[in-house]
Design a protein around this motif. Structure first.
Motif, mmCIF file in Angstrom:
data_model
loop_
_atom_site.group_PDB
_atom_site.id
_atom_site.type_symbol
_atom_site.label_atom_id
_atom_site.label_comp_id
_atom_site.label_asym_id
_atom_site.label_seq_id
_atom_site.Cartn_x
_atom_site.Cartn_y
_atom_site.Cartn_z
ATOM 1 N N ILE A 182 -23.851 -27.461 4.103
ATOM 2 C CA ILE A 182 -23.276 -27.250 5.429
ATOM 3 C C ILE A 182 -22.393 -26.005 5.397
ATOM 4 O O ILE A 182 -21.601 -25.817 4.495
ATOM 5 C CB ILE A 182 -22.450 -28.482 5.862
ATOM 6 C CG1 ILE A 182 -23.367 -29.696 6.017
ATOM 7 C CG2 ILE A 182 -21.709 -28.199 7.159
ATOM 8 C CD1 ILE A 182 -22.639 -30.979 6.337
ATOM 9 N N GLN A 183 -22.541 -25.183 6.419
ATOM 10 C CA GLN A 183 -21.721 -23.982 6.531
ATOM 11 C C GLN A 183 -20.731 -24.161 7.674
ATOM 12 O O GLN A 183 -20.995 -24.888 8.620
ATOM 13 C CB GLN A 183 -22.593 -22.762 6.793
ATOM 14 C CG GLN A 183 -23.541 -22.480 5.655
ATOM 15 C CD GLN A 183 -24.396 -21.260 5.926
ATOM 16 O OE1 GLN A 183 -24.193 -20.541 6.888
ATOM 17 N NE2 GLN A 183 -25.354 -21.036 5.068
ATOM 18 N N GLU A 184 -19.602 -23.502 7.563
ATOM 19 C CA GLU A 184 -18.593 -23.575 8.608
ATOM 20 C C GLU A 184 -18.435 -22.212 9.266
ATOM 21 O O GLU A 184 -18.492 -21.190 8.605
ATOM 22 C CB GLU A 184 -17.253 -24.011 8.025
ATOM 23 C CG GLU A 184 -17.273 -25.424 7.507
ATOM 24 C CD GLU A 184 -15.914 -25.876 6.992
ATOM 25 O OE1 GLU A 184 -14.903 -25.216 7.305
ATOM 26 O OE2 GLU A 184 -15.877 -26.876 6.277
ATOM 27 N N TYR A 185 -18.250 -22.239 10.560
ATOM 28 C CA TYR A 185 -18.042 -21.020 11.323
ATOM 29 C C TYR A 185 -16.840 -21.203 12.234
ATOM 30 O O TYR A 185 -16.544 -22.298 12.665
ATOM 31 C CB TYR A 185 -19.277 -20.687 12.180
ATOM 32 C CG TYR A 185 -20.494 -20.395 11.352
ATOM 33 C CD1 TYR A 185 -20.744 -19.113 10.892
ATOM 34 C CD2 TYR A 185 -21.383 -21.406 11.009
ATOM 35 C CE1 TYR A 185 -21.860 -18.836 10.124
ATOM 36 C CE2 TYR A 185 -22.507 -21.137 10.232
ATOM 37 C CZ TYR A 185 -22.740 -19.851 9.798
ATOM 38 O OH TYR A 185 -23.828 -19.584 9.031
ATOM 39 N N LYS A 186 -16.181 -20.115 12.510
ATOM 40 C CA LYS A 186 -15.052 -20.135 13.429
ATOM 41 C C LYS A 186 -15.475 -19.428 14.710
ATOM 42 O O LYS A 186 -16.049 -18.350 14.667
ATOM 43 C CB LYS A 186 -13.850 -19.423 12.817
ATOM 44 C CG LYS A 186 -12.640 -19.431 13.717
ATOM 45 C CD LYS A 186 -11.446 -18.822 13.052
ATOM 46 C CE LYS A 186 -10.260 -18.902 13.984
ATOM 47 N NZ LYS A 186 -9.054 -18.419 13.362
ATOM 48 N N TYR B 29 -14.487 -11.312 10.060
ATOM 49 C CA TYR B 29 -15.429 -12.292 9.508
ATOM 50 C C TYR B 29 -16.812 -11.667 9.336
ATOM 51 O O TYR B 29 -17.772 -12.083 9.991
ATOM 52 C CB TYR B 29 -15.544 -13.509 10.437
ATOM 53 C CG TYR B 29 -14.229 -14.159 10.776
ATOM 54 C CD1 TYR B 29 -13.580 -14.983 9.845
ATOM 55 C CD2 TYR B 29 -13.634 -13.959 12.011
ATOM 56 C CE1 TYR B 29 -12.366 -15.571 10.161
ATOM 57 C CE2 TYR B 29 -12.426 -14.554 12.331
ATOM 58 C CZ TYR B 29 -11.794 -15.353 11.405
ATOM 59 O OH TYR B 29 -10.601 -15.943 11.717
ATOM 60 N N GLN C 56 -20.012 -13.767 8.900
ATOM 61 C CA GLN C 56 -20.427 -14.669 9.970
ATOM 62 C C GLN C 56 -21.086 -13.928 11.131
ATOM 63 O O GLN C 56 -21.367 -14.508 12.166
ATOM 64 C CB GLN C 56 -19.227 -15.479 10.483
ATOM 65 C CG GLN C 56 -18.700 -16.416 9.444
ATOM 66 C CD GLN C 56 -17.650 -17.348 10.001
ATOM 67 O OE1 GLN C 56 -17.506 -17.501 11.209
ATOM 68 N NE2 GLN C 56 -16.912 -17.982 9.123
#
Length: 57
Positions: free
Chosen positions: A3-7, A43, A46
């Motif tokens: 799982i990847q996290e993004y803001k 970022y 991203q």
């Protein structure tokens, strides 16, 4: 990969209705580009380009 996290950041850009239409659009677009560049620099991992700007034609 996992799982990847993004803001997600939201910036509201309003058209300045006291200016002529072309000037207001130009100013809003400049503001949008500046904010977009700031987020990409902050970022870079991203950022994803949905259009191939460097496509060979």
């Amino acid at each position: 990969m996992g799982i990847q996290e993004y803001k997600i950041e939201l910036t509201i850009i309003y058209l300045d209705k006291t200016k002529e239409q072309e000037d207001a659009i130009s100013l809003a677009l400049s503001t949008y580009i500046q904010k977009y560049e700031e987020v990409i620099k902050k970022y870079p991992e991203q950022w994803f380009n949905f259009y191939n700007f460097w496509e060979n034609k």
